[in-house]
Motif scaffolding. Structure first.
Motif, PDB file in Angstrom:
ATOM      1  N   VAL A 252      -8.045  15.805 -13.578  1.00 37.10           N
ATOM      2  CA  VAL A 252      -7.483  16.945 -12.862  1.00 37.10           C
ATOM      3  C   VAL A 252      -8.171  18.202 -13.388  1.00 37.10           C
ATOM      4  O   VAL A 252      -8.326  18.378 -14.599  1.00 37.10           O
ATOM      5  N   GLU A 253      -8.594  19.078 -12.488  1.00 37.19           N
ATOM      6  CA  GLU A 253      -9.286  20.295 -12.902  1.00 37.19           C
ATOM      7  C   GLU A 253      -8.380  21.156 -13.786  1.00 37.19           C
ATOM      8  O   GLU A 253      -7.204  21.361 -13.457  1.00 37.19           O
TER       9      GLU A 253
ATOM     10  N   GLU B 214       6.680   8.575 -11.512  1.00 34.75           N
ATOM     11  CA  GLU B 214       5.722   8.587 -12.621  1.00 34.75           C
ATOM     12  C   GLU B 214       4.342   8.965 -12.101  1.00 34.75           C
ATOM     13  O   GLU B 214       3.922   8.513 -11.026  1.00 34.75           O
ATOM     14  N   ILE B 215       3.638   9.803 -12.835  1.00 37.82           N
ATOM     15  CA  ILE B 215       2.234  10.090 -12.544  1.00 37.82           C
ATOM     16  C   ILE B 215       1.397   9.110 -13.347  1.00 37.82           C
ATOM     17  O   ILE B 215       1.297   9.214 -14.573  1.00 37.82           O
ATOM     18  N   ARG B 216       0.813   8.123 -12.639  1.00 34.39           N
ATOM     19  CA  ARG B 216       0.102   7.048 -13.315  1.00 34.39           C
ATOM     20  C   ARG B 216      -1.413   7.185 -13.231  1.00 34.39           C
ATOM     21  O   ARG B 216      -2.131   6.596 -14.033  1.00 34.39           O
ATOM     22  N   ASP B 217      -1.899   7.905 -12.229  1.00 38.93           N
ATOM     23  CA  ASP B 217      -3.346   7.953 -12.006  1.00 38.93           C
ATOM     24  C   ASP B 217      -3.731   9.283 -11.376  1.00 38.93           C
ATOM     25  O   ASP B 217      -2.881  10.124 -11.059  1.00 38.93           O
ATOM     26  N   TYR B 218      -5.044   9.455 -11.183  1.00 45.74           N
ATOM     27  CA  TYR B 218      -5.564  10.713 -10.645  1.00 45.74           C
ATOM     28  C   TYR B 218      -5.034  10.981  -9.237  1.00 45.74           C
ATOM     29  O   TYR B 218      -4.681  12.111  -8.903  1.00 45.74           O
ATOM     30  N   GLU B 219      -4.979   9.947  -8.397  1.00 44.44           N
ATOM     31  CA  GLU B 219      -4.557  10.136  -7.020  1.00 44.44           C
ATOM     32  C   GLU B 219      -3.139  10.686  -6.945  1.00 44.44           C
ATOM     33  O   GLU B 219      -2.853  11.619  -6.184  1.00 44.44           O
ATOM     34  N   THR B 220      -2.239  10.119  -7.759  1.00 37.11           N
ATOM     35  CA  THR B 220      -0.854  10.616  -7.775  1.00 37.11           C
ATOM     36  C   THR B 220      -0.791  12.028  -8.331  1.00 37.11           C
ATOM     37  O   THR B 220      -0.073  12.891  -7.801  1.00 37.11           O
ATOM     38  N   ALA B 221      -1.545  12.285  -9.416  1.00 40.17           N
ATOM     39  CA  ALA B 221      -1.568  13.627 -10.001  1.00 40.17           C
ATOM     40  C   ALA B 221      -2.088  14.654  -9.001  1.00 40.17           C
ATOM     41  O   ALA B 221      -1.540  15.765  -8.875  1.00 40.17           O
ATOM     42  N   GLU B 222      -3.142  14.284  -8.266  1.00 41.77           N
ATOM     43  CA  GLU B 222      -3.727  15.195  -7.278  1.00 41.77           C
ATOM     44  C   GLU B 222      -2.707  15.531  -6.196  1.00 41.77           C
ATOM     45  O   GLU B 222      -2.560  16.700  -5.798  1.00 41.77           O
ATOM     46  N   MET B 223      -1.975  14.519  -5.689  1.00 41.50           N
ATOM     47  CA  MET B 223      -1.004  14.770  -4.645  1.00 41.50           C
ATOM     48  C   MET B 223       0.186  15.580  -5.148  1.00 41.50           C
ATOM     49  O   MET B 223       0.738  16.416  -4.429  1.00 41.50           O
ATOM     50  N   ALA B 224       0.596  15.338  -6.410  1.00 33.97           N
ATOM     51  CA  ALA B 224       1.695  16.117  -6.996  1.00 33.97           C
ATOM     52  C   ALA B 224       1.296  17.588  -7.103  1.00 33.97           C
ATOM     53  O   ALA B 224       2.101  18.490  -6.804  1.00 33.97           O
ATOM     54  N   ILE B 225       0.059  17.831  -7.509  1.00 33.32           N
ATOM     55  CA  ILE B 225      -0.425  19.211  -7.617  1.00 33.32           C
ATOM     56  C   ILE B 225      -0.515  19.850  -6.234  1.00 33.32           C
ATOM     57  O   ILE B 225      -0.116  21.008  -6.035  1.00 33.32           O
TER      58      ILE B 225
ATOM     59  N   GLY C 155       0.778  -1.228   0.000  1.00 33.51           N
ATOM     60  CA  GLY C 155       0.000   0.000   0.000  1.00 33.51           C
ATOM     61  C   GLY C 155       0.808   1.275   0.000  1.00 33.51           C
ATOM     62  O   GLY C 155       0.250   2.370   0.141  1.00 33.51           O
ATOM     63  N   PHE C 156       2.141   1.157  -0.144  1.00 33.41           N
ATOM     64  CA  PHE C 156       2.995   2.350  -0.175  1.00 33.41           C
ATOM     65  C   PHE C 156       3.156   2.796  -1.625  1.00 33.41           C
ATOM     66  O   PHE C 156       4.097   2.435  -2.302  1.00 33.41           O
ATOM     67  N   THR C 157       2.188   3.574  -2.110  1.00 34.02           N
ATOM     68  CA  THR C 157       2.166   4.025  -3.505  1.00 34.02           C
ATOM     69  C   THR C 157       2.805   5.402  -3.616  1.00 34.02           C
ATOM     70  O   THR C 157       3.214   6.007  -2.616  1.00 34.02           O
ATOM     71  N   PHE C 158       2.870   5.916  -4.847  1.00 34.77           N
ATOM     72  CA  PHE C 158       3.387   7.267  -5.054  1.00 34.77           C
ATOM     73  C   PHE C 158       2.564   8.276  -4.262  1.00 34.77           C
ATOM     74  O   PHE C 158       3.107   9.180  -3.619  1.00 34.77           O
ATOM     75  N   ALA C 159       1.242   8.151  -4.331  1.00 33.72           N
ATOM     76  CA  ALA C 159       0.371   9.104  -3.632  1.00 33.72           C
ATOM     77  C   ALA C 159       0.575   9.030  -2.121  1.00 33.72           C
ATOM     78  O   ALA C 159       0.680  10.057  -1.437  1.00 33.72           O
TER      79      ALA C 159
END
Length: 593
Positions: A446-447, A405-416, A383-387
């Motif tokens: 992502v908005e 790598e940004i693979r999904d919405y959750e990772t993209a959201e946390m990067a933002i 369960g230790f993912t990028f997000a």
């Protein structure tokens, strides 16, 4: 002055004695050295002597040892019998002549006294070493012993007599050979080690070991292209796979599930380099219990450079340096797998790393260990993912963050979220070009206003093969040849386009130095998109990739193919290579020469 001149002419004398230059060339070169004062190396290079031969001749002068070209040399059978093919192959030596108890041996390193003592021990002869080129030795071993790497690999291993090798399990078990014991056989161990050394020596990035019903195929990926290697016997497939699993700390008995592992090796025969190998095994149906094995070679020397060495042209380098100096925001590297995205981001981190900056990376896996940077490997199995990792490392008070790598919405959201809280975030995204990264993030839900406000720049890249400078042929192109590079291949001419006078571009040929490929090494082709107010407005309107691209080009962005043409005009790669790697663009090539 006289001593210096003697040193220079002695290098030419060595070349003459080895029949690499004619008597007339010898006379002309010595006269030119005396007249111009130029070095012998420079004059010999002008006369077409390859760099590897020149280096060998220089060693010959330095060590006071003759060197020899092995092409066409045919030692007597009793001389070859003094050294087994396996020993010759592993140690890169060739016995040449025997006089009484004096054995002349061609070697890569004539100063290796330990190896010379070992040869004396096994041959019961006094050894006279002579220098030879490593590639020459490899070719001579196969030619003189009449054996390919397949028979060298199987030498000393008792295989099933008269057996077919259709099924690996039948071959091993039915003939009473314990595959675990076979994997520990010294010859299998040496063969796997030698396979890795050969791959590192020729600059391969991956080793592919693929089982098929009647063969075990070995392929190296060199400069992005797979090349077949000599095949070992099919019945050794399990032994080779087991040996690699043991080296990588993997479960040898598990064949039904994919596994990952890592090997670290210090390889003395290629400059005492530290090499890490990322190992992946996947079960296939090609053979019973067969597994496909891929070893990714991670050479620590390959990342010992900064942005200037990536191949960025001056304008793109300036743009990229502006992006990575931003105090916060997101910098994205895009491109297909194996296009060098991680290497580029590592170069960025090296550029901005300093004692007053804390950098943390989240990677899957950590490919290279970077000095002064905190690197963390994610583990999705627990369960230790990028997000998840991003949530935790913000408490570590970093200044800059790299997300593998940004693979999904959750990772993209946390990067933002990380960028909005005052951090500069580097990451990779799988898109074909730089403008496509904006629409890809929006497609991830992502908005648009978040994309517009956080993304500071995008770099897209490919790795083109460098044309071999030792053998490339420079020629004058015509419009027919270049039309495929400029547009849609329909034969139209771009208004205003013309071929500059005296323009010469390279064509791949192939020689000994590049092993007949015509290419040697790789160089980056880049597309750098700096976010401006106009492009942010396009992102807010959710414009298409093509609309964003048109605006970016109008504002000065150089596309991948256009940057590729600039590399062609600079003599670094070929038109064919750029067309192979990039999609069609319309541009006026006369403006970018």
């Amino acid at each position: 002055m006289q001593q210096t001149l003697n040193t220079e002419t002695s290098l030419v004398e060595v070349m003459r004695q080895a029949s690499l230059i004619s008597e007339q060339d010898y006379t002309d070169i010595v006269a030119e050295i005396k007249q111009t004062g130029a070095s012998a190396a420079a004059v010999l290079t002008q006369h077409g002597v390859p760099a590897n031969i020149l280096a060998l001749a220089t060693k010959s002068v330095e060590y006071g040892t003759p060197f020899i070209q092995l092409e066409g040399i045919a030692p007597e059978p009793d001389v070859l019998e003094k050294v087994s093919p396996g020993f010759a192959y592993r140690n890169k030596i060739v016995p040449l002549a025997l006089t009484d108890d004096q054995l002349t041996v061609a070697m890569v390193d004539v100063l290796d006294v330990v190896l010379i003592d070992e040869i004396e021990l096994i041959t019961n002869c006094r050894i006279t070493p002579v220098l030879a080129d490593e590639i020459d030795i490899d070719e001579a071993i196969v030619r003189l012993y009449g054996r390919t790497a397949e028979s060298l690999l199987s030498a000393g291993i008792k295989g099933p007599v008269g057996a077919t090798t259709t099924l690996e399990r039948e071959t091993i078990d039915d003939f009473g050979i314990d595959e675990k014991d076979l994997s520990q056989d010294p010859t299998v161990i040496h063969a796997v080690d030698q396979m890795i050394i050969d791959a590192v020596r020729i600059g391969a990035s991956d080793i592919h070991i693929e089982p098929y019903p009647t063969q075990l195929k070995i392929r190296f990926r060199v400069d992005g292209v797979l090349e077949d290697q000599p095949q070992p016997p099919a019945y050794l497939q399990s032994a080779i796979t087991s040996r690699i699993k043991i080296m990588a700390g993997m479960d040898v008995a598990e064949r039904r599930r994919p596994q990952d592992g890592k090997i670290s090796r210090q390889i003395g025969s290629v400059g005492n380099r530290q090499i890490d190998l990322r190992v992946s095994t996947v079960p296939t149906v090609a053979t019973l219990h067969g597994e496909s094995v891929v070893l990714r070679i991670l050479d620590r020397q390959s990342i010992d450079f900064g942005l200037e060495e990536l191949g960025l042209t001056e304008d793109n380098l300036h743009l990229f340096q502006r992006m990575i100096r931003k105090p916060y925001g997101i910098i994205l590297a895009t491109g297909p797998t194996g296009s060098g995205k991680t290497t580029s981001l590592y170069a960025c981190l090296k550029e901005i790393n300093s004692p007053d900056v804390k950098i943390i990376t989240l990677e899957d896996p950590v490919e290279y260990e970077l000095e002064g940077i905190n690197q963390i490997q994610v583990n999705p199995d627990i369960g230790f993912t990028f997000a998840q990792g991003l949530r935790h490392i913000l408490r570590q008070d970093p200044d800059k963050v790299l997300v593998g790598e940004i693979r999904d919405y959750e990772t993209a959201e946390m990067a933002i979220h990380t960028s909005l809280t005052g951090h500069l975030v580097f990451s990779t995204l799988h898109t074909n070009d730089a403008p496509g990264a904006i629409t890809r993030l929006i497609d991830m839900n992502v908005e648009p206003y978040l994309v517009a406000s956080t993304v500071e720049g995008v770099i897209a890249q490919r790795l083109a093969r460098r044309v071999c400078q030792a053998c490339c042929e420079m020629y004058s192109p015509n419009m027919q040849e270049l039309v495929g590079l400029m547009g849609n291949g329909n034969g139209f001419a771009i208004p205003g386009s013309s071929i500059p006078e005296n323009l010469k571009i390279p064509r791949a040929v192939g020689c000994k130095e590049c092993r007949g490929r015509g290419y040697k090494g790789r160089i980056g082709i880049f597309e750098v998109l700096l976010m401006t107010d106009e492009i942010r407005a396009m992102a807010l309107k959710q414009a298409s990739t093509s609309e964003i691209r048109r605006l970016a080009v109008q504002m000065g962005m150089k596309g991948l193919r256009e940057d590729g043409w600039r590399k062609v005009a600079a003599g670094l790669t070929t038109v064919d290579e750029v067309i192979r790697l990039t999609q069609e663009e319309d541009f006026d090539f006369a403006e970018v020469v």
